[in-house]
Each structure stands twice: as structure tokens, then as C-alpha cells.
Scaffold this active site. Structure first.
Site, PDB file in Angstrom:
ATOM      1  N   CYS A 114       0.808  -1.227   0.000  1.00  0.00           N
ATOM      2  CA  CYS A 114       0.000   0.000   0.000  1.00  0.00           C
ATOM      3  C   CYS A 114       0.845   1.284   0.000  1.00  0.00           C
ATOM      4  CB  CYS A 114      -0.954  -0.010   1.193  1.00  0.00           C
ATOM      5  SG  CYS A 114      -1.881  -1.548   1.281  1.00  0.00           S
ATOM      6  N   HIS A 254      -3.423   6.725   3.174  1.00  0.00           N
ATOM      7  CA  HIS A 254      -3.847   5.431   2.620  1.00  0.00           C
ATOM      8  C   HIS A 254      -5.184   5.056   3.260  1.00  0.00           C
ATOM      9  CE1 HIS A 254      -4.087   1.327   1.523  1.00  0.00           C
ATOM     10  NE2 HIS A 254      -3.676   0.840   2.688  1.00  0.00           N
ATOM     11  N   ASN A 284     -10.174  -0.736   0.873  1.00  0.00           N
ATOM     12  CA  ASN A 284      -8.721  -0.582   0.768  1.00  0.00           C
ATOM     13  C   ASN A 284      -8.260  -1.110  -0.596  1.00  0.00           C
ATOM     14  OD1 ASN A 284      -5.949  -0.880   0.900  1.00  0.00           O
ATOM     15  ND2 ASN A 284      -5.932  -1.829   2.929  1.00  0.00           N
TER      16      ASN A 284
HETATM   17  N1  ACO Z   1     -17.896  -9.487  10.470  1.00  0.00           N
HETATM   18  C1  ACO Z   1     -18.310  -9.779  11.717  1.00  0.00           C
HETATM   19  N2  ACO Z   1     -17.465 -10.088  12.709  1.00  0.00           N
HETATM   20  C2  ACO Z   1     -16.145 -10.094  12.422  1.00  0.00           C
HETATM   21  C3  ACO Z   1     -15.643  -9.804  11.151  1.00  0.00           C
HETATM   22  C4  ACO Z   1     -16.591  -9.491  10.148  1.00  0.00           C
HETATM   23  N3  ACO Z   1     -16.221  -9.184   8.883  1.00  0.00           N
HETATM   24  N4  ACO Z   1     -14.307  -9.897  11.183  1.00  0.00           N
HETATM   25  C5  ACO Z   1     -13.957 -10.221  12.426  1.00  0.00           C
HETATM   26  N5  ACO Z   1     -15.076 -10.361  13.191  1.00  0.00           N
HETATM   27  C6  ACO Z   1     -15.188 -10.723  14.594  1.00  0.00           C
HETATM   28  C7  ACO Z   1     -13.997 -11.516  15.069  1.00  0.00           C
HETATM   29  O1  ACO Z   1     -14.181 -12.892  14.790  1.00  0.00           O
HETATM   30  C8  ACO Z   1     -14.025 -11.226  16.546  1.00  0.00           C
HETATM   31  O2  ACO Z   1     -15.015 -12.031  17.162  1.00  0.00           O
HETATM   32  P1  ACO Z   1     -14.746 -12.667  18.626  1.00  0.00           P
HETATM   33  O3  ACO Z   1     -14.596 -11.479  19.523  1.00  0.00           O
HETATM   34  O4  ACO Z   1     -15.972 -13.451  18.837  1.00  0.00           O
HETATM   35  O5  ACO Z   1     -13.490 -13.459  18.474  1.00  0.00           O
HETATM   36  C9  ACO Z   1     -14.553  -9.776  16.619  1.00  0.00           C
HETATM   37  O6  ACO Z   1     -15.189  -9.527  15.369  1.00  0.00           O
HETATM   38  C10 ACO Z   1     -13.457  -8.752  16.828  1.00  0.00           C
HETATM   39  O7  ACO Z   1     -12.426  -9.004  15.887  1.00  0.00           O
HETATM   40  P2  ACO Z   1     -11.129  -8.135  15.870  1.00  0.00           P
HETATM   41  O8  ACO Z   1     -10.151  -8.693  14.891  1.00  0.00           O
HETATM   42  O9  ACO Z   1     -10.674  -7.933  17.288  1.00  0.00           O
HETATM   43  O10 ACO Z   1     -11.704  -6.767  15.305  1.00  0.00           O
HETATM   44  P3  ACO Z   1     -11.014  -5.353  15.299  1.00  0.00           P
HETATM   45  O11 ACO Z   1     -11.841  -4.421  16.072  1.00  0.00           O
HETATM   46  O12 ACO Z   1      -9.539  -5.429  15.607  1.00  0.00           O
HETATM   47  O13 ACO Z   1     -11.142  -4.927  13.781  1.00  0.00           O
HETATM   48  C11 ACO Z   1      -9.921  -4.804  11.693  1.00  0.00           C
HETATM   49  C12 ACO Z   1     -10.523  -5.720  12.770  1.00  0.00           C
HETATM   50  C13 ACO Z   1     -11.014  -4.001  11.057  1.00  0.00           C
HETATM   51  C14 ACO Z   1      -9.235  -5.672  10.645  1.00  0.00           C
HETATM   52  C15 ACO Z   1      -8.886  -3.848  12.335  1.00  0.00           C
HETATM   53  O14 ACO Z   1      -8.021  -4.566  13.174  1.00  0.00           O
HETATM   54  C16 ACO Z   1      -8.075  -3.100  11.312  1.00  0.00           C
HETATM   55  O15 ACO Z   1      -8.583  -2.331  10.520  1.00  0.00           O
HETATM   56  N6  ACO Z   1      -6.760  -3.255  11.307  1.00  0.00           N
HETATM   57  C17 ACO Z   1      -5.905  -2.565  10.348  1.00  0.00           C
HETATM   58  C18 ACO Z   1      -5.897  -3.258   9.051  1.00  0.00           C
HETATM   59  C19 ACO Z   1      -5.137  -2.440   8.041  1.00  0.00           C
HETATM   60  O16 ACO Z   1      -4.951  -1.261   8.198  1.00  0.00           O
HETATM   61  N7  ACO Z   1      -4.617  -3.032   7.014  1.00  0.00           N
HETATM   62  C20 ACO Z   1      -3.899  -2.202   6.066  1.00  0.00           C
HETATM   63  C21 ACO Z   1      -2.831  -2.833   5.463  1.00  0.00           C
HETATM   64  S1  ACO Z   1      -3.365  -3.860   4.179  1.00  0.00           S
HETATM   65  C22 ACO Z   1      -2.070  -4.022   3.130  1.00  0.00           C
HETATM   66  O17 ACO Z   1      -1.056  -3.481   3.283  1.00  0.00           O
HETATM   67  C23 ACO Z   1      -2.202  -4.977   1.965  1.00  0.00           C
END
Ligand code: ACO
Length: 332
Positions: A114, A254, A284
């Protein structure tokens, strides 16, 4: 002799097919509410049929060249920031060259995920300032939908496909449009976001298990890393630009997660009105996210030209790229 750089043209292209959060509930256990509140994403464009990263890149490149008013034969280099082109080789840059007729360009791809556009800008700047090139075309194009595990709800809801392009050239006045640029990498954090390449061992040797070509991401670690490190890196880059943070008109980050963008906005004390985000409509799009956000904001009038802006990207590697730029009228 200091050769000033001009950002001469921008363009973008996305596939026509749109998938909403509600559509995704048909294939995975998720909800529009979860995706919107955790990420800010409502829909994304995805490739279908024979569409590809290269095809989107060609469209974006043609638009950027038209804006730059540069003859295609005068392009000296094409740099494609394309993690998932149509082939590993020929490079996406070579395929784009053939399609647009940039017969005098040297071509290569870079893998900076990215941060790809900013890495491409850094390389272009060095090529132009050293006298090796007058005109460079950077094409940031990614087809992430083709390498997602569509049963993994933690990753597949986050991405979309798209391409953006930028033409950089020698400035015809004394203005240098790239005031500062910083590229960083922290390879020891490579496990945060990974996509293996496929490949089977020779049948004469010990067999291996062919890895699945899926994006695997530790979203929580990426989140923590970005909100802690990125503001510091941005401040360092701004300090080198000769401008103060409050003198810069726009922040174009980004588009990975709305919560990350809001955290940056608060930490850098940026006016929310001047922080550009279109993650709602595109998700993204990896390397393409910054140029798509830029062009859309300029076309819609949200960004008024001429202006100054911080462009900042982060992604697998981990890689980070930040630049402080001046953007002229007529570039998009
Ligand atoms: N729908 C419903 N529930 C979900 C989903 C979904 N799509 N995805 C995860 N959950 C659930 C999980 O299973 C978990 O359930 P549990 O508590 O029963 O175990 C709960 O939601 C919380 O999951 P977390 O992973 O803790 O969710 P979080 O609040 O951390 O959000 C996210 C996840 C959105 C991915 C966040 O961590 C994030 O945005 N991180 C940054 C990602 C990023 O910036 N990537 C960029 C780089 S990409 C690249 O370079 C190619």
C-alpha cells in the site's frame, strides 16, 4: 544542479462491478453494521471476467498522461506498483508500456504494497534529479480481490480493486512539487501482512505443500503499529519540508480503515474537513488508494488546487512512505 520536479498529471480507474456489505452477508457471517462501524467501508469495486490490474492500470495511465499533456513517446520510465499483476513476468509495467505505446520507456515493477505510489514517487524523484529521466509514469494498481480468502471474514471485507497513476516530470518553472519524501521499511514486521507465492518443488526432490495465495493479516497488530508509528514518521517528513503542519492544506492517507484515518487526524491536529477519505466507496485498494482518493477529491471540489498536501501510505513489509507535495491546477 537541482532539477525541480513537477507532478504533472493524475488519473484513476476502478472496475465497474460493485459489491456492498449486504452482498457479502450472502457468503460470510458478517453484517453491514459490523463492517461500517469497524472500518468505515460500505462498498468496494471488484474485478470480474477478464478485467485485470494491468487493464485498470492502462486506463489510469492514459488519463494521467492526458492531464500531463505529455507525448507517450517521451516517457523515460514506467514504474508499476502492482503486487498482483497479470503475470510475475512480463512485469505489469512492460504490459502497460505495450498497451499505451511508450516505446522509449524502461519498465519495472516494485512491491511495496500500500506504500507503492509513494515508493514510486521516491524512485521517480531520484531518476529525474539525477538527470536519468525527464518524464516518469508511476502506475499503482492492485487486484486484491483475486487473492483474498473469501471465507475469511476478518480480511475479505476490507479490500477492493483499483488503479491510480501519476506523471512526474521536470518542472518548467522553479517550483519543486515534492518538498520532502521519506521511505521506510521494517522487514522484521513482515508477518503482520503476508501473501505467499505459489510453487511446487521439482518431482525429483522432497515434495512441498503448495501454499495458498491468500492475504493473511493480523489486523490488530497492523492497527497498533500504524497509529503509533505513522504520526511520528509524518511529523519527521513535514519537518524536512520547510512547512509547518498547520501550513499544509490537506492530509491524504492510505485508505485502510476509517478509525486509523480519524486517529491520525486527531494526533496530527488536522482539521477533519481537510482530511481526504473515500474508503466508504472503495475499501482498501492497496497501492491505488492514495491516487484514487486524490483524484476524486480534486474532481469533486473537496480539494481546491493549487494546494499543499501530505500523502502517506503504509502496508505489507511493513513499508511506510510519506511525502509533502504541492499540487498545481489542472493535474486531475
Ligand atoms: N464481520 C463480523 N465479525 C467479524 C468480522 C466481520 N467481517 N471480522 C472479524 N469479526 C469478529 C472476530 O471474529 C471477533 O469475534 P470474537 O470477539 O468473537 O473473536 C470480533 O469480530 C473482533 O475481531 P477483531 O479482529 O478484534 O476486530 P477489530 O476491532 O480489531 O477490527 C480490523 C478488525 C477491522 C481488521 C482492524 O483490526 C483493522 O482495521 N486493522 C488494520 C488493518 C489495516 O490497516 N490493514 C492495512 C494494510 S493492508 C495491506 O497493506 C495490503
Amino acid at each position: 544542479m537541482n532539477i525541480p520536479i513537477k507532478i504533472a498529471g493524475l488519473g484513476f480507474q476502478v472496475p465497474k462491478t460493485v459489491i456492498t456489505n449486504d452482498d457479502l452477508t450472502k457468503i460470510i457471517d458478517t453484517s453491514d453494521e459490523w463492517i461500517r462501524t469497524r472500518t468505515g467501508i460500505e462498498r468496494r469495486h471488484v474485478l470480474s471476467g477478464n478485467e485485470s490490474a494491468v487493464e485498470m492500470g492502462i486506463g489510469a495511465a492514459k488519463k494521467a498522461l492526458e492531464k500531463a499533456k505529455i507525448n507517450v513517446e517521451d516517457i523515460d520510465y514506467i514504474i508499476a506498483a502492482a503486487s498482483l499483476g497479470t503475470h510475475i513476468y512480463p512485469s505489469s509495467a512492460c504490459e502497460i508500456q505495450a498497451a499505451i505505446g511508450a516505446v522509449n520507456a524502461a519498465c519495472f515493477d516494485i512491491t511495496a504494497a500500500c506504500s507503492g505510489l509513494i515508493y514510486g514517487m521516491g524512485i521517480s524523484r531520484s531518476l529525474i534529479k539525477s538527470g536519468m529521466a525527464k518524464n516518469v509514469l508511476v502506475v499503482a494498481t492492485d487486484a486484491v480481490s483475486r487473492c483474498l480468502d473469501w471465507t475469511d471474514r476478518a480480511s475479505c471485507v476490507l479490500f477492493g480493486d483499483g488503479a491510480g497513476a501519476m506523471v512526474l516530470t521536470v518542472s518548467d518553472d522553479d517550483q519543486d512539487d515534492i518538498l520532502s519524501i521519506d521511505l521506510k521499511a521494517e522487514g522484521h514486521l513482515g508477518d503482520f501482512i503476508k501473501m505467499p507465492t505459489p510453487g511446487k518443488n521439482c518431482p525429483l526432490v522432497e515434495p512441498n505443500e503448495e501454499p495458498k495465495m491468500y492475504v493473511k493479516m493480523d489486523g490488530k497488530e497492523v492497527y497498533k503499529y500504524v497509529v503509533t508509528k505513522l504520526p511520528v514518521y509524518i511529523e519527521e517528513c513535514v519537518a524536512k519540508s520547510g512547512l509547518k503542519m498547520n501550513e499544509i492544506d490537506y492530509l491524504v492517507p492510505h485508505q485502510a480503515n476509517m478509525r486509523i484515518i480519524e486517529a491520525l487526524e486527531k494526533r496530527l491536529e488536522f482539521n477533519p474537513e481537510n482530511v481526504i477519505s473515500n474508503i466508504k466507496d472503495y475499501a482498501n485498494t492497496s497501492a491505488a488508494s492514495i491516487p484514487i482518493a486524490l483524484v476524486e477529491a480534486i474532481e469533486s471540489g473537496k480539494m481546491k488546487l493549487p494546494c499543499s498536501a501530505i500523502l502517506t501510505g503504509f502496508g505489507a513489509g511493513m513499508t511506510v512512505g510519506t511525502t509533502v507535495v504541492r499540487l498545481r491546477e489542472g493535474i486531475a
